[in-house]
Design an enzyme around this catalytic site. Structure first.
Site, short mmCIF file in Angstrom:
data_model
loop_
_atom_site.label_atom_id
_atom_site.label_comp_id
_atom_site.label_asym_id
_atom_site.label_seq_id
_atom_site.Cartn_x
_atom_site.Cartn_y
_atom_site.Cartn_z
CG HIS A 53 -2.15 -0.89 0.96
ND1 HIS A 53 -3.42 -0.61 1.44
CD2 HIS A 53 -2.28 -2.06 0.27
CE1 HIS A 53 -4.27 -1.56 1.07
NE2 HIS A 53 -3.59 -2.45 0.37
CG HIS A 83 -5.83 -12.82 -2.59
ND1 HIS A 83 -6.20 -11.51 -2.82
CD2 HIS A 83 -6.92 -13.40 -2.02
CE1 HIS A 83 -7.44 -11.32 -2.43
NE2 HIS A 83 -7.91 -12.44 -1.94
#
Length: 312
Positions: free
Chosen positions: A49, A173
């Site tokens: 992020h 993921h």
């Protein structure tokens, strides 16, 4: 630290011996932190992020440590990442010369390694920033419909990354969640993320094709993305190789650092692999190589002189 936006300084760091020593020390402590607190998903998500705010059109955002600033940590999608900042603060306080930007990306790379993932080259030298990028740059990872996939592809286009890199990075993921207590879907977390014995593999792609990841089935509705998914599902070696390259590129978004191709360039002398050895060990190894070369050259020259004398 980050909660109030305070920083230790800005500017591109001088990557000298002291800085490399700090990188090596921080690497060891991050590894211990990851193994003791099981925070692999948290630190990996922090690194993603911080880097994914990059805009290749305006050359703003990227892996610059700005996620520690209050305005950015409050962005939608950064829920719970303040916990990651708190975990890393003691390490940053101990190695103050290290930039936040370098620490965050080093932590993400170490998270992948601790989870059993591939070697990812780390080159230090990221500059810290306290400028938070605009809201809305983070991708929507909820891939429940075609519009979410379209959004994801647009985000990666803005980042300057390819479709194949998008799919490769999605392979993390299974471990890139932040903890059951902050998950919006605790049952999904328990199913896929709590057991860290589920190592970093291509299992995500196999399960996706088998219908075991219903939240991400939209990836299979896009022909280009599906082709990559099918390829990685049957070839773990290719997935590992492509993931390592994609993660390294992601970790350098918004910087001037070169992609070093895993030790293949001069910049690799300050890269992740070298930090596994002490300065003395590296110097000793270099001395042995040079010494061996000199001895071999001397032997060849003396033999050549003897042969020439025999002919005269």
């Amino acid at each position: 630290m980050s909660a109030n936006g305070k920083v230790s300084g800005t500017g591109t760091p001088e990557v000298d011996k002291d800085y490399l020593d700090a990188v090596a020390g921080a690497k060891r402590e991050v590894e211990t932190l990851l193994e003791q607190t099981k925070c692999v998903p948290l630190l990996l998500r922090l690194a993603y992020h911080d880097a994914m705010t990059y805009d290749s059109n305006t050359k703003t955002g990227g892996a610059n440590g700005s996620i520690r600033v209050q305005r950015e940590i409050d962005h939608a999608g950064n829920e719970s990442l303040s916990s990651a900042l708190e975990l890393l603060e003691p390490i940053k306080a101990k190695y103050q010369v290290l930039t936040y930007a370098d620490l965050f990306q080093l932590s993400g790379i170490m998270a992948v390694r601790v989870a059993g993932g591939p070697f990812i080259n780390f080159t230090p030298g990221r500059r810290d920033s306290r400028v938070a990028p605009p809201q809305g740059r983070l991708p929507l990872w909820d891939l429940g419909d075609d519009s979410a996939v379209t959004n994801l592809k647009r985000v990666f286009e803005r980042l300057g990354l390819s479709t194949q890199q998008l799919v490769a990075l999605c392979g993390a993921h299974y471990i890139a969640r932040w903890g059951r207590e902050t998950s919006t879907d605790p049952q999904l977390f328990d199913k896929h993320y709590r057991d860290l014995n589920k190592r970093f593999t291509n299992a995500y792609f196999r399960d996706l094709l088998d219908g075991k990841v219903p939240s991400d089935l939209a990836l299979l509705q896009d022909a280009e993305l599906r082709q990559c998914v099918e390829q990685y599902a049957t070839d773990q070696g290719k997935f590992m190789k492509d993931y390592a390259a994609a993660h390294e590129t992601l970790s350098k978004l918004g910087t001037q650092l070169p992609v070093t191709l895993y030790g293949g360039s001069a910049a690799a002398s300050s890269s992740f692999g070298l930090n596994d050895y002490s300065t003395q060990e590296v110097l000793l190894g270099a001395a042995l190589v040079i010494g061996g070369t000199v001895l071999a050259a001397g032997w060849w020259w003396n033999r050549r002189k003897r042969l020439l004398k025999g002919k005269l």
